[in-house]
Design a protein around this motif. Structure first.
Motif, PDB file in Angstrom:
ATOM      1  N   SER A 181     -79.591 -61.205   1.348  1.00 59.03           N
ATOM      2  CA  SER A 181     -79.561 -62.516   0.704  1.00 59.03           C
ATOM      3  C   SER A 181     -80.734 -62.611  -0.263  1.00 59.03           C
ATOM      4  N   ALA A 182     -80.488 -63.132  -1.450  1.00 60.98           N
ATOM      5  CA  ALA A 182     -81.548 -63.246  -2.451  1.00 60.98           C
ATOM      6  C   ALA A 182     -81.539 -64.632  -3.070  1.00 60.98           C
ATOM      7  N   LEU A 183     -82.731 -65.116  -3.359  1.00 52.17           N
ATOM      8  CA  LEU A 183     -82.863 -66.402  -4.033  1.00 52.17           C
ATOM      9  C   LEU A 183     -82.462 -66.244  -5.500  1.00 52.17           C
ATOM     10  N   VAL A 184     -81.597 -67.114  -5.969  1.00 55.37           N
ATOM     11  CA  VAL A 184     -81.145 -67.094  -7.363  1.00 55.37           C
ATOM     12  C   VAL A 184     -81.418 -68.463  -7.973  1.00 55.37           C
TER      13      VAL A 184
ATOM     14  N   VAL B 185     -69.017 -63.955  -4.824  1.00 54.41           N
ATOM     15  CA  VAL B 185     -70.262 -63.926  -4.047  1.00 54.41           C
ATOM     16  C   VAL B 185     -70.318 -65.172  -3.175  1.00 54.41           C
ATOM     17  N   THR B 186     -71.200 -65.144  -2.179  1.00 57.30           N
ATOM     18  CA  THR B 186     -71.403 -66.299  -1.295  1.00 57.30           C
ATOM     19  C   THR B 186     -72.660 -67.040  -1.733  1.00 57.30           C
ATOM     20  N   PHE B 187     -72.508 -68.324  -2.004  1.00 56.53           N
ATOM     21  CA  PHE B 187     -73.629 -69.129  -2.491  1.00 56.53           C
ATOM     22  C   PHE B 187     -73.958 -70.224  -1.481  1.00 56.53           C
TER      23      PHE B 187
ATOM     24  N   GLY C 149     -90.688 -74.956 -16.463  1.00 54.20           N
ATOM     25  CA  GLY C 149     -91.266 -75.024 -15.127  1.00 54.20           C
ATOM     26  C   GLY C 149     -90.381 -75.691 -14.099  1.00 54.20           C
ATOM     27  N   ASN C 150     -89.279 -76.329 -14.526  1.00 50.27           N
ATOM     28  CA  ASN C 150     -88.342 -76.918 -13.562  1.00 50.27           C
ATOM     29  C   ASN C 150     -87.533 -75.812 -12.888  1.00 50.27           C
ATOM     30  N   ALA C 151     -87.010 -76.106 -11.709  1.00 54.63           N
ATOM     31  CA  ALA C 151     -86.243 -75.078 -10.997  1.00 54.63           C
ATOM     32  C   ALA C 151     -85.221 -75.706 -10.075  1.00 54.63           C
ATOM     33  N   TRP C 152     -84.148 -75.002  -9.893  1.00 57.23           N
ATOM     34  CA  TRP C 152     -83.057 -75.375  -8.990  1.00 57.23           C
ATOM     35  C   TRP C 152     -82.555 -74.053  -8.450  1.00 57.23           C
ATOM     36  N   GLY C 153     -82.190 -73.971  -7.204  1.00 56.18           N
ATOM     37  CA  GLY C 153     -81.791 -72.653  -6.721  1.00 56.18           C
ATOM     38  C   GLY C 153     -81.010 -72.664  -5.435  1.00 56.18           C
ATOM     39  N   GLY C 154     -80.591 -71.474  -5.049  1.00 59.37           N
ATOM     40  CA  GLY C 154     -79.863 -71.272  -3.806  1.00 59.37           C
ATOM     41  C   GLY C 154     -79.861 -69.793  -3.467  1.00 59.37           C
ATOM     42  N   PHE C 155     -79.324 -69.468  -2.305  1.00 54.70           N
ATOM     43  CA  PHE C 155     -79.302 -68.078  -1.845  1.00 54.70           C
ATOM     44  C   PHE C 155     -77.909 -67.481  -2.059  1.00 54.70           C
ATOM     45  N   VAL C 156     -77.893 -66.247  -2.527  1.00 51.87           N
ATOM     46  CA  VAL C 156     -76.631 -65.562  -2.839  1.00 51.87           C
ATOM     47  C   VAL C 156     -76.522 -64.286  -2.009  1.00 51.87           C
ATOM     48  N   LYS C 157     -75.336 -64.052  -1.482  1.00 55.63           N
ATOM     49  CA  LYS C 157     -75.011 -62.789  -0.817  1.00 55.63           C
ATOM     50  C   LYS C 157     -73.816 -62.167  -1.536  1.00 55.63           C
TER      51      LYS C 157
ATOM     52  N   PHE D 193     -78.678 -76.527  -0.353  1.00 57.04           N
ATOM     53  CA  PHE D 193     -78.812 -77.649   0.590  1.00 57.04           C
ATOM     54  C   PHE D 193     -77.501 -78.398   0.788  1.00 57.04           C
ATOM     55  N   GLN D 194     -76.520 -78.187  -0.136  1.00 56.43           N
ATOM     56  CA  GLN D 194     -75.249 -78.894  -0.016  1.00 56.43           C
ATOM     57  C   GLN D 194     -74.248 -78.160   0.875  1.00 56.43           C
ATOM     58  N   GLY D 195     -74.505 -76.861   1.116  1.00 52.18           N
ATOM     59  CA  GLY D 195     -73.590 -76.105   1.967  1.00 52.18           C
ATOM     60  C   GLY D 195     -73.352 -74.702   1.421  1.00 52.18           C
ATOM     61  N   THR D 196     -72.378 -74.006   2.030  1.00 46.47           N
ATOM     62  CA  THR D 196     -72.054 -72.621   1.662  1.00 46.47           C
ATOM     63  C   THR D 196     -70.630 -72.555   1.124  1.00 46.47           C
ATOM     64  N   ARG D 197     -70.446 -71.786   0.047  1.00 50.36           N
ATOM     65  CA  ARG D 197     -69.114 -71.629  -0.522  1.00 50.36           C
ATOM     66  C   ARG D 197     -68.977 -70.283  -1.234  1.00 50.36           C
ATOM     67  N   GLN D 198     -67.728 -69.851  -1.411  1.00 55.03           N
ATOM     68  CA  GLN D 198     -67.416 -68.633  -2.155  1.00 55.03           C
ATOM     69  C   GLN D 198     -67.305 -68.986  -3.640  1.00 55.03           C
ATOM     70  N   VAL D 199     -67.969 -68.176  -4.478  1.00 55.88           N
ATOM     71  CA  VAL D 199     -68.026 -68.482  -5.901  1.00 55.88           C
ATOM     72  C   VAL D 199     -67.607 -67.258  -6.705  1.00 55.88           C
TER      73      VAL D 199
END
Length: 806
Positions: A522-525, A586-588, A507-515, A591-597
């Motif tokens: 943009s989709a939540l991953v 991809v672009t991730f 039930g725990n979760a951590w996430g971010g948006f990916v393009k 809350f910490q910012g945006t970066r290429q991954v």
């Protein structure tokens, strides 16, 4: 008149001891469930009622829509929303912003203790009615680095409560105590030990994106509307605010709504984080409450059916009494009142016994699950006692209604007729119909428990797509893990170690948006930050690429990603070919910012969330020293308790403030589904009560039937009937009713699970015939014992003794 009714009723109850015993005990057992439910409901609806302006307080919720798809309704919202409301919404009298992420270690001299706190604006005390003992409610939360302690927190830190102006150190910063308030009442949906001025958070987070429109994960905004304030007008203004802010976000749109304070605990289930659990604090969905009410009602009705059955079964003995009453002038209403008074007397007698059962069962119910202990107290109050008495009288009236109605319609002329001519439908008499209904409900209870238990065990043993066996997850609670990991690696029982941000599949979760290539798509991953040993320790199946190649020291430097198959499908990445996906960028954004991954590996799909969630796109990124740490320990030991003791000793070497927070993965999975376990225990307990009550009723009916057919049995024996034939003759009617109940209950249970319950679990196992028949066999076995004991006694009776006076 009432005195006469009571005297007559008392005589009848004492004259018919078996009838009275079955009804009083049956009603007491069922009413104890009703008393528990009344106490439970009263506790739930007591939440936040201590606030003077509670009926005017609303919490903001937000509905997020990402790329046209709703991602759910959230209990939290952004700090920016609160600030915009203060500026632009005229219909709000006060706005309080609460940040839920202040939980740190407080230091006063040599005393270091963990404190659970929240950030709050100065208007907090204007909205809520928390009582301040020392300090000013107006200025206590105005200045940065101001803190308001509860009385208990003040005593823990300073040993006394008069601590105004004293300093408390958190990390390297000193906070000044500007107020001491009374402890937060148990029945509050917000719980904390300290309030810290929100202006402090603003200073600590300068230059960060913590108060953006989409930063909605850890904050709550409360509105106090004026008296006679118009909710619709305020919501219209909120819609205008949301529309303006949404213009700056192409893919994510936010809709704001108002939730009344009294609907927070008993109300709609909301999400707190993406893919995560619901709102923090106690919560009970109305549907679950209605289900519990329905289950309790079934048990109560079962006892009422017993009363009705036995009352009408004894009709021949009461007909002369009713005939005499009517012959000397009693009307229908007097006869009805007589039988209702009798039923209410039985119910009030049962209330005394049920109250004793309530006191016995109360601690058992509260200890069913940790969540229950944090949600209800079930302590007696004057309102609760009044509700118990009203409930008892209501049950008595309900139980006595049918007998009262039946006997009131009997004319003096037909007072010697048999009640068995009363028909409910073509082939079943009233008594038989009630027995069928009673056992149908009982069978539904028992088969539901059996099927639910099997499904629950299947969930616990479900193949998640990775290994959880003998893995101990240790929350570092803010400590750096390096020294602790080194000590663990030197223990011979520890075979592997890894680090992660969260524990998945519970039930725990951590996430971010990916393009990917389309900047508008943009989709939540869902994500988890893990180190290079994590996949091997948990036996994830890599189908292309490999593990991380770099060792970043900051989150923004983590530019590698291992994704699952659903990730490729969502973005149609490399034509869903794992080998071709390696090296794609991809672009991730989080809350910490945006970066290429860069994608460096593709793993087989696994269950990131609970098994009632569909498998969604998931990505693993590299854990860094700045991240929250959970140490995953693979253990091979013949003495797990001794190994745990060694680990605890190592923990005390690095942290003497916090106790070791370590759980085996399988334990965490079991806790994640504790609500199902608790519900199963409740249903199983109610099933036990239902079968007990139904069995007592059946015993009484069989005892009465065999007693009235003793002459028939004796004549049959004289004519040559065997004992086995007599048992068959006496019991076939009851057995037919039980089989008819099974014919109704089993298909209903099957359809209930397949059409309603299991549709919420996309990976469930089908209901098996054995699970349905198990409950039926239990009921039939108990019924055979009840029927057999009485029919065998009748079959073995001496015909000469029975017929000697004929």
């Amino acid at each position: 008149m009432i005195g006469s009714y009571i005297k007559t009723s008392r005589r009848n109850l004492l004259r018919n001891k078996l009838f009275s015993f079955i009804n009083i005990v049956g009603l007491a057992i069922s009413m104890s469930v009703g008393l528990l439910l009344i106490a439970f409901v009263l506790d739930l609806y007591s939440y936040d009622k201590f606030h003077d302006k509670g009926d005017r307080i609303y919490r903001l919720t937000n509905m997020a829509t990402v790329n046209g798809e709703q991602s759910g309704k959230y209990a939290a919202t952004s700090i920016k929303v609160g600030k915009l409301i203060k500026e632009k919404v005229a219909g709000a009298e006060e706005v309080a912003i609460v940040g839920n992420d202040f939980s740190q270690d407080a230091k006063v001299g040599d005393n270091v203790l963990p404190i659970k706190g929240v950030w709050a604006t100065p208007s907090f005390f204007n909205v809520f009615s928390f009582s301040m003992r020392e300090g000013s409610v107006t200025t206590a939360l105005k200045e940065p680095y101001s803190i308001v302690l509860t009385e208990t927190a003040a005593r823990k830190l300073f040993g006394r409560e008069d601590v105004l102006g004293k300093a408390v150190q958190f990390d390297t910063l000193n906070y000044r105590v500007t107020g001491v308030m009374k402890d937060v009442p148990f029945f509050s949906h917000i719980h904390f030990e300290a309030l810290v001025s929100l202006s402090t958070a603003e200073q600590l987070n300068k230059g960060k994106n913590w108060d953006q429109w989409l930063s909605k994960w850890a904050n709550s905004v409360y509105l106090l509307l004026p008296e006679n304030g118009d909710v619709a007008t305020v919501e219209s203004q909120l819609e205008t605010v949301a529309r303006e802010e949404n213009l700056t976000n192409h893919s994510t749109k936010i809709k704001l709504e108002l939730l009344p304070l009294y609907n927070i605990v008993v109300g709609e289930t909301l999400r707190r984080t993406e893919g995560g659990p619901g709102a923090a604090g106690p919560h009970m969905p109305p549907m679950v409450l209605w289900i519990l009410v329905g289950l309790a009602l079934v048990v109560i009705l079962s006892a009422c059916f017993n009363y009705t059955n036995l009352s009408i079964a004894r009709a021949m003995r009461r007909f002369k009494e009713v005939g005499l009453r009517k012959a000397i002038g009693a009307g229908k209403s007097e006869v009805r009142q007589q039988f209702l008074v009798e039923a209410i007397m039985i119910s009030l007698a049962a209330l005394v016994l049920s109250f004793v059962l309530f006191l016995i069962l109360r601690p058992i119910l509260i200890s069913l699950a940790p969540e229950m202990q944090q949600t209800v107290q079930l302590e007696l109050t004057p309102w609760m006692i009044l509700a118990f008495v009203v409930f008892s009288v209501t049950v008595g009236a309900l139980a006595g209604f049918m007998p009262a109605l039946f006997f009131s319609k009997v004319s003096a002329m037909s007072a010697l007729r048999n009640v068995s001519t009363v028909k409910v439908f073509k082939h079943l008499t009233l008594r038989r119909a009630l027995v069928v209904v009673q056992y149908t409900l009982t069978l539904i209870f028992i088969t539901t428990t059996a099927v639910g238990y099997v499904q629950y065990k299947n969930i616990l043993s479900f193949d998640l797509g990775f290994s959880t066996e003998n893995i101990l997850n240790i929350d570092m609670q803010g400590n750096r893990p390096d020294a602790f990991v080194k000590q663990l690696s030197e223990m011979p029982e520890v075979t592997a170690l890894s680090r992660s941000v969260i524990v998945t599949s519970v039930g725990n979760a951590w996430g971010g948006f990916v393009k990917y290539k389309n900047s508008l798509d943009s989709a939540l991953v869902m994500t988890n930050n893990v180190d290079e040993n994590y996949l091997t320790l948990h036996e994830y199946q890599l189908i292309a690429g490999g593990s991380f190649k770099t060792h970043p020291t900051t989150s923004m430097a983590a530019t590698e990603m291992i994704v699952n198959q659903q990730f490729l499908k969502r973005f149609n990445l490399a034509a869903n070919t794992p080998e071709k996906a390696i090296g794609e960028v991809v672009t991730f954004t989080n809350f910490q910012g945006t970066r290429q991954v860069e994608i460096v590996g593709v793993m087989k799909d696994f269950h990131y969330g609970k098994v009632d969630n569909l498998i969604e796109p998931v990505a693993f990124m590299h854990w860094t020293p700045n991240d929250r740490a959970v140490v995953n320990v693979k253990i091979k030991s013949t003495d797990l308790l001794a190994t745990r003791a060694k680990i605890e000793a190592a923990w005390k070497g690095i942290d003497r403030v916090h106790p070791l927070n370590a759980k085996f993965y399988d334990e965490e999975i079991e806790e994640a589904y504790s609500e199902f376990s608790t519900l199963l225990k409740i249903i199983g307990f109610l099933a036990f009560l239902a079968i007990s009550i139904a069995s007592m009723g059946l015993f009484g009916m069989v005892a009465y039937t065999t007693e009235t057919r003793l002459k028939e049995v004796s004549i049959r024996k004289v004519m040559g009937a065997t004992s086995s034939h007599l048992i068959y003759v006496l019991s076939r009617g009851f057995l037919f009713q039980l089989l008819l109940s099974a014919g109704i209950a089993l298909p209903v249970t099957y359809l209930f699970f397949e059409r309603f319950v299991l549709t919420n679990f996309p990976y469930h196992t089908p209901v098996q015939v054995v699970e349905l028949l198990a409950g039926l066999l239990v009921v039939l076995l108990i019924a055979f014992l009840m029927i057999g004991s009485q029919t065998l006694k009748a079959a073995r009776s001496n015909p000469a003794e029975v017929l000697k006076n004929e």
